[in-house]
Design an enzyme around this catalytic site. Structure first.
Site, PDB file in Angstrom:
ATOM      1  CE  LYS A  26      -4.609  21.927  -6.199  1.00 48.07           C
ATOM      2  NZ  LYS A  26      -5.939  22.587  -6.315  1.00 48.07           N
ATOM      3  NE  ARG A  76      -8.070  21.232  -9.686  1.00 47.00           N
ATOM      4  CZ  ARG A  76      -9.118  20.443  -9.891  1.00 47.00           C
ATOM      5  NH1 ARG A  76      -9.028  19.137  -9.708  1.00 47.00           N
ATOM      6  NH2 ARG A  76     -10.259  20.975 -10.287  1.00 47.00           N
ATOM      7  N   GLY A 132       2.541  31.472 -10.907  1.00 47.84           N
ATOM      8  CA  GLY A 132       3.649  31.390 -11.869  1.00 47.84           C
ATOM      9  C   GLY A 132       3.871  29.962 -12.299  1.00 47.84           C
ATOM     10  CG  MET A 168       0.375  24.298 -16.292  1.00 44.88           C
ATOM     11  SD  MET A 168       0.467  22.628 -16.921  1.00 44.88           S
ATOM     12  CE  MET A 168      -0.629  21.815 -15.769  1.00 44.88           C
ATOM     13  CG  HIS A 209      11.599  54.817  -6.733  1.00 45.24           C
ATOM     14  ND1 HIS A 209      10.958  55.993  -6.380  1.00 45.24           N
ATOM     15  CD2 HIS A 209      12.880  54.952  -6.350  1.00 45.24           C
ATOM     16  CE1 HIS A 209      11.830  56.809  -5.818  1.00 45.24           C
ATOM     17  NE2 HIS A 209      13.017  56.198  -5.794  1.00 45.24           N
ATOM     18  NE  ARG A 256      18.408  57.056  17.010  1.00 47.25           N
ATOM     19  CZ  ARG A 256      17.173  56.603  17.189  1.00 47.25           C
ATOM     20  NH1 ARG A 256      16.324  57.275  17.966  1.00 47.25           N
ATOM     21  NH2 ARG A 256      16.760  55.501  16.612  1.00 47.25           N
ATOM     22  NE  ARG A 261      23.746  56.564  19.181  1.00 55.88           N
ATOM     23  CZ  ARG A 261      23.147  56.386  18.015  1.00 55.88           C
ATOM     24  NH1 ARG A 261      23.197  55.216  17.413  1.00 55.88           N
ATOM     25  NH2 ARG A 261      22.464  57.368  17.455  1.00 55.88           N
ATOM     26  CD  GLU A 277      27.220  51.890  15.842  1.00 59.06           C
ATOM     27  OE1 GLU A 277      26.176  52.152  15.240  1.00 59.06           O
ATOM     28  OE2 GLU A 277      27.713  52.665  16.684  1.00 59.06           O
ATOM     29  N   GLY A 329      23.910  47.465  16.844  1.00 60.89           N
ATOM     30  CA  GLY A 329      23.341  48.516  16.009  1.00 60.89           C
ATOM     31  C   GLY A 329      23.205  47.945  14.612  1.00 60.89           C
ATOM     32  CB  THR A 330      20.890  45.429  13.252  1.00 64.11           C
ATOM     33  OG1 THR A 330      19.697  46.059  13.704  1.00 64.11           O
ATOM     34  CG2 THR A 330      21.298  44.344  14.230  1.00 64.11           C
ATOM     35  CG  ASN A 331      19.245  50.744  11.655  1.00 62.08           C
ATOM     36  OD1 ASN A 331      18.643  49.685  11.544  1.00 62.08           O
ATOM     37  ND2 ASN A 331      18.679  51.831  12.136  1.00 62.08           N
ATOM     38  CG  ASP A 332      25.710  52.740  11.639  1.00 60.36           C
ATOM     39  OD1 ASP A 332      24.590  53.258  11.476  1.00 60.36           O
ATOM     40  OD2 ASP A 332      26.769  53.379  11.609  1.00 60.36           O
ATOM     41  CB  CYS A 359      19.445  49.707  19.920  1.00 58.03           C
ATOM     42  SG  CYS A 359      21.110  50.115  19.412  1.00 58.03           S
ATOM     43  CE1 TYR A 373      18.400  46.385  24.654  1.00 56.75           C
ATOM     44  CE2 TYR A 373      19.537  45.213  26.419  1.00 56.75           C
ATOM     45  CZ  TYR A 373      19.483  46.253  25.503  1.00 56.75           C
ATOM     46  OH  TYR A 373      20.506  47.176  25.429  1.00 56.75           O
TER      47      TYR A 373
END
Lengths: 910, 910
Positions: free
Chosen positions: A31, A100, A109, A111, A460, A589, A644, A775, A796-799, A862, A882
């Protein structure tokens, strides 16, 4: 850190607006920097100054403001006195100030504001006399006591509100502004008493004490638990500190020639050209925000005060040109004099973002590179969701939070079991609950959408719905949901029962009666069939949007380094991915090739007791899988297809143990023959306590002879077939779940033998790249060794997230992710956006080690992070080859790859 | 690599024995280096030379021996001709040579020996004439053709064996040595034909061609799959190469004045002083090894040839002094002349290792530091297992591999289900199966021991038994096990049935009839009650052993850097750990404090629906747990006790879902009321697909309000109590499964509040170190941040191994570890010995990052690796503060910490 915090003699703690500019956000906050910028542009801004963020940091580390800061503040107040001809605390011509907060990033959150500082029992008289308006003066004083009491001294709200209510009742008026001056004066006295009673402190009469109290309150508000939590959740560093802006008060509430307003330089909802805003005559800024009185459109100012209106339009045009972006402003007119109180780059909807970016290019304000930086993958993703037909008549019945985007229509169910049953019967249902719990998972899966009356974006219901890609509206708290009675009570008094059809919009949180027609996204149509087809029959706004998307996407594609592939398991998916611009398949897969009608063969394979039985089952699978691969390679002809080999544990192809055991026990009790004991035995034997950590991936390939050989043979034969019919098949074989190079070497040996055999049999020379998933943490840690054998890596970034954090997505997302988000342990689920600090470090280590051993080796991703904007930025930064994501996310990944390449930064995190 | 492999003009490819020494094992191999050493000591060694390992490496990288190598060989052969006065290929006085492989590490699976090179159709006549022994000459030629045919040309064994059998039958003799010379001559011709028939190659008559063939065969044998696999399994680098030793033949089979033998300088079985060996008159070395004829004790030589015997004793004494260790030798006496054929440091039993180390100190040959290096933790661990009473009469019925140490007695069962039933009925059982499979797991758990007739040390039975600490003998292939008939057929023709009692010794693989009395280890008695008590009533050998252990352990304790703590959950365990020398508790699990009779309270806690119900359950647990902690702190008074807050998922305190569902279904069908639906619901809700990756550890503490606070309060109150009664409690609080510093911070906040409250309530100032487990890859990767909050780290290497590799011990050990060991993917289970390359890298990264942020912070290990020798060496190398292991392993860890500190190296891996 400037590092000079300790050298109090040389540090400048306070800057007048004339001394700052828009680049100084770190020191002056957002500001303050923008007020300085406007001041220096010659735009009328009430004079003022900014206490730096460095002062705040000093205050927090030393538990007191830096020596000399108050002296500087006082010197600047003297300047303001000189500039205005008023005196701070002067009983005749009192100078009033606003205080301000203003951090680098705007933060709920903290002031916010204390107005009218400088008023006390004496100066209020002077103000009244000078303004010739008792009501105005006392009302200002009343506001100060209330605001100061609450935000600086910590008094509760209720006693003040109760006193106002009582006064209005006593004076028989509807709005507090209608109270007679005497009543306001009485109220002010009563407010001072409230302050004493509730805080034990007296409202200070000394203006300087007021100012110091307000400034320190701003400093203190930086460190409240709520502010800290917000920063944790938003990833804002905890040590930035806030600046404080102190400004001469101007008043929009001194008669009909005064007023206040907020405005945008273009329509932030649609991106339509032309100013857009609200004006409220004879009012203060807080009245606009509070929405007590109805605002008028901006043009209302033009009717009452054309000169100020023209000046405002000119300033807005100047600001937009200066900032080269949509601006969001606040202003006040005091007795015909226009004052600008704030400017910032305005937030906008996704559609507006694209349209405005293209407009600004046309207007010569930005170039196409910058246009790509101005839109985000997140915004593009929003444009891909189906939406309710905006032209259809709709009856809004409630509003909540848009917790998981999309548009869903279905009949109300109040119970998860019922949801499952009705869904099975072919009905679309909306699960309506006060809130959801892990018990509701099955019901959520079965529903088209979820509506709750409690909880926010981290509840949730919200977290799980987003994880499932399911539409959800949460926290629609005007609804009363009685699940026992099976009743949904609307705010208008009506009651809906189970079976009633409603429509929910997960993007904006709106809930409608009945079935609102859903329209597929025009942007999806554009990606699938091209611009020309998509433009057919759409309105002008949509046409402008589509043209903007097309222009930006084409430029993005020409300006990115990372390729984008798709995760696709079937020829249908592959074709769709190609339409969406995928440059190959990064993850094909093969699980589904063992399911459906083939499950029976797979069960024979699992139950086989001799080599002959096993080989017979494998032989039966071969022609079926060969055909699958032929189709996929055909759909992706000329582009790489990374296949795979089988990953999940074998028991996934068998019935559930609990169900089977119950069936057997029940049958036994009834004296019937129930379950094939060989099957039950196999299921028992293969039952794993933690299948995610069990016999799967390369382990299965090593332990079950012939399985991977079958798959490699099917791929090889399919490739030969494609070659023979003139195709250009480009299969790549990927081994899952490798932890040690020895595992990979053994499989490569086996695969090479099969490839050689098929080459020979078909007179067709085959050379597939064979690579591996990275992974497991161990694969990342030993990537140098693995790269000695693997021709490519695919992360394999999930695993990898599961094992690095030690939690499985299935188990924990429902049970504690909401709490973790609420408590700021996560800013976002690490399954949604890559945990750069932990998982990302492994990815980077492996990428570096792999390329050291095998320079230039292809490195892909992937996991689902391949389609996540913030993650893509990270993957680009570590030079991956990639990303691969679901076909639907391909456009998002194309855009984000380009944004990362063009250095947009902070893709999705803020 | 010397790097000079390419510079053929300067590289020396062949060394005569006189040119080498014992330090040159890298270049000359073990055997060659020791032959050179003896030669230079003036010990009679048949003259010879060694082709270097570098030649072998060159051969494998260039597919041909280095230029010049054969020239050097020929020059050395000329030297041998000169030294012996014989000619290579000389028809009158033929020079015969042996060719033996010799790598740095001895390796089964490689070609071993070709003897009698230089014999052909001509020289055999000369040899016969010269030795005046037709039979000897033709038998030597026959052996050469057979050995060369098999090992160099690749002929199968069977045709040779069949021909010998036929000849013996035809000549009516029992041993081949009894065949008349003419028959041997015929046999030799027939053997040559076999070579042609089976290999298509003719046995070469040119001695030089024979020599070159044998040398190349040794080179080739370095690279057979079996040799490669062995090296993978043993961790021997694949690129060392083998040396080749070429030596003048000496003959022990030229009459009664000749002979051959093997001997040790002390008894390798017991460690008793005095030489120990076997002698066979009129025989070649291979005859001793083959065991065709019965050998005599070494002293037999003294009777027939006292002079050679005295010379041998003197040489052995010299060698032992020279090597300062037990030596293992081979020798041949040819017509009264003694020749030494081999020396190496001898293998020995654990008891012998300790006794000999102490003896050598007494004899002034080594110091105590070296004595510590000479024994291993593995050996000490073996001494801690119970053993069969060596004085008890025993009837050996079979021998297999000692696959998992210990002594077990029980009745035979052939079926896992029966094992479970009989065990439940209170019987000790031995599971007897041809081999085991994952189906046998329950049976293995229920058995005292496992006996199989098939499979080796890496079979399923062996791997799983070791994992369970269960006694096992595997591959007792003289037994025929008919599980269908329930019969165990002994080699002596007898048959045992189910229920017959047998005894198995998992250390040496012996199987006995009946119940052999088991004796607890005297060494355990020593650790528990001290030397004096342990010495009571033991024989002299045991007394010497105990004194040796005492002396070495005392020195080890004085010479180590790492502390050793124990994992102990109860006061009883804590006391035992103290006896075993633990310097504190490194891991006190608290799970058991929620089990047993308290399970009902915990179930109320889990099923609680209101805060009040929950708090009531927690309040009930408090006094019980306080008492637990008081007892443990009392037992470990004055020493640190690291208490881990609750780690496992809550559902572990509930019944099993499958069982409960079956019970409910069966009850429902029977029209009965079966299962509390609230319980069934909770079990269903808490059921996790992968509990190892679920809601546990710190996650549970964050999600279930009050749980960790209860535990902290119980610990705090217990500490105050101990303080009040004059104790010195040293509790440390450890948070499990932390992945992010935010998790830890939230728990530290909560714990600090509880500690402050308890301090205040009890007027007792409490300051506990609060630290964290590092057991997730993410914790290791972000250890620098975590160290900002954690006062100590404890590496949970079990969980860290699970997540780094992505497999859970429960699930995979049985299903594929055996195959992984067999195929050399693992050298040893990563749960047994730390995977230094993967998991170890994370541990090291975390240790370094932690200490960078918090210099000198205590770093411990509390996984089972804390008691594993090889792992301890690694932990010492990265400067950890302590290891913690089960009380029983504490002495092993003390010894190994010292060995690591004293630079013993290679603790358990070879």
């Amino acid at each position: 850190m400037s590092g000079s915090g300790e050298e109090t003699t040389v540090t400048k703690w306070v800057y007048s607006f004339a001394e700052g500019n828009a680049e100084m956000k770190d020191l002056l906050g957002g500001k303050g920097a923008n007020l300085a910028e406007m001041t220096n542009m010659g735009i009328p801004v009430p004079p003022g100054f900014t206490i730096t963020t460095e002062s705040c940091r000093y205050y927090h580390s030393h538990r007191e403001p830096p020596a000399g800061m108050w002296d500087e503040v006082q010197a600047h107040v003297l300047d303001l006195e000189a500039a205005t001809g008023r005196g701070f605390g002067d009983a005749e011509r009192p100078l009033l100030l606003s205080v301000r907060s203003g951090a680098k990033f705007s933060m709920p959150g903290m002031m916010d504001t204390v107005l009218d500082i400088g008023l006390n029992d004496e100066t209020v008289i002077g103000l009244a006399r000078q303004a010739d308006d008792d009501h105005f003066a006392w009302d200002s004083y009343r506001r100060l006591v209330q605001m100061y009491g609450k935000t600086v001294l910590g008094a509760p709200s209720e006693p003040f509100d109760a006193l106002i209510e009582a006064a209005m009742l006593a004076n028989d008026v509807k709005y507090d502004v209608e109270l007679p001056a005497a009543a306001v004066k009485e109220l002010t006295e009563a407010f001072k008493q409230v302050v004493v009673d509730t805080t034990g402190q007296v409202f200070p009469q000394d203006p300087l004490e007021q100012l110091q109290g307000a400034v320190q309150a701003v400093f203190d508000s930086w460190d409240t638990p709520r502010a800290k939590l917000y920063r944790r959740q938003e990833g804002i560093p905890q040590d930035l500190g806030t600046a404080v802006n102190i400004q001469v008060m101007v008043f929009g509430n001194v008669g009909e020639g005064s007023g206040t307003g907020v405005a945008f330089t273009r329509d932030p909802a649609t991106g339509e050209r032309g100013v857009y805003g609200d004006y409220l005559a004879d009012a203060q800024g807080e009245d606009v925000v509070a929405g007590i009185r109805n605002t008028s459109p901006l043009s209302a100012l033009g009717e009452t005060d054309p000169q100020s209106y023209e000046q405002l339009l000119q300033i807005m045009a100047d600001l937009e040109e200066h900032y080269a972006d949509l601006c969001d402003i606040e202003f006040t007119v005091q007795e015909g004099k226009l004052w600008m109180l704030q400017v910032r780059v305005g937030k906008r909807t996704p559609a507006a973002a694209f349209r405005i970016a293209a407009q600004l290019v046309d207007e010569g304000l930005i170039d196409l590179d910058e246009a790509v930086r101005r839109v985000t993958g997140q915004q593009l993703a929003q444009l891909l969701f189906p939406q309710f037909d905006p032209t259809a008549p709709k009856s809004l019945i409630a509003e909540g939070m848009g917790a998981s985007p999309g548009a869903a229509v279905g009949e109300i169910v109040f119970d998860s079991a019922v949801a499952v049953r009705r869904h099975a019967e072919g009905h679309e249902v909306i699960l309506v609950r006060p809130e959801t719990s892990p018990d509701d998972l099955a019901g959520m899966v079965a529903s088209a959408g979820i509506l709750t009356s409690r909880g926010g974006k981290t509840s949730h219901a919200a977290v799980v719905a987003r994880g499932m890609g399911k539409t959800a509206v949460c926290g629609a708290d005007s609804l009363r949901i009685d699940t026992e009675a099976g009743e949904l009570h609307l705010p208008d008094g009506r009651t809906f029962f189970a079976g009633t059809v409603i429509s929910i919009d997960g993007s904006d949180g709106e809930v409608y009666e009945g079935s609102v027609p859903v329209r597929p996204s025009a942007v999806v149509e554009y990606f699938e069939n091209g611009l020309e087809a998509a433009l057919e029959g759409v309105n002008e706004a949509t046409a402008e949007l589509l043209e903007a998307v097309d222009r930006i996407m084409r430029h993005a594609d020409e300006n990115r380094r990372m390729q984008v592939r798709a995760n696709a398991d079937t020829a249908t998916d592959a074709r769709r991915a190609r339409e969406m611009g995928a440059q190959g398949i990064g993850l094909c897969r093969t699980e589904h090739m063992f399911l459906g009608e083939r499950k029976a063969i797979v069960q024979r394979l699992i139950l086989s007791e001799t080599d002959e039985e096993r080989d017979a089952a494998l032989a039966e699978l071969l022609p079926l899988q060969r055909k699958d691969f032929i189709r996929i390679l055909e759909a992706m002809d000329g582009l790489p297809v990374t296949i795979r080999l089988l990953d999940p544990p074998l028991h996934e192809f068998l019935p559930d143990l609990t169900e089977l055991t119950v069936k057997a026990a029940v049958a036994e009790q009834g004296g019937q023959t129930g379950v094939d004991p060989r099957l039950l035995n196999a299921v028992r034997r293969m039952k794993e306590e933690n299948p995610m950590l069990g016999l799967r991936g390369v382990r299965l390939g090593l332990v079950l002879p012939g399985l991977f050989a079958l798959q490699v043979r099917a791929i090889a034969e399919a490739s030969c077939h494609r070659r023979k019919v003139g195709g250009d098949p480009r299969a790549e074989i990927m081994i899952p779940l490798v932890g040690s190079v020895h595992e990979l070497d053994l499989i490569i040996d086996e695969a090479s033998r099969v490839l050689a055999a098929v080459s020979e049999e078909n007179g067709c020379s085959l050379e597939f790249p064979i690579g591996t998933m990275i992974e497991l943490p161990r694969a990342a840690l030993t990537a140098g060794k693995i790269a000695g054998s693997a021709q490519f890596f695919s992360f394999g970034t999930n695993d990898l997230t599961q094992t690095t954090w030690g939690f499985s997505r299935d188990d924990v997302e429902a049970s504690f992710f909401a709490q973790y988000l609420d408590r700021g342990i996560f800013r976002v689920s690490p399954f949604e956006s890559l945990d750069v600090e932990g998982v990302g470090r492994l990815v980077e280590m492996a990428a570096v080690a792999g390329r050291e051993v095998r320079p230039g080796m292809p490195l892909g991703v992937c996991g689902e992070h391949g389609g996540d904007p913030a993650s893509i930025e990270f993957f680009d930064s570590i030079d991956l080859t990639y990303v691969s994501c679901s076909p639907f996310r391909v456009p998002v990944a194309r855009l984000e790859s380009s944004r990362a390449h063009l250095g947009a930064g902070g893709a999705a995190s803020k």
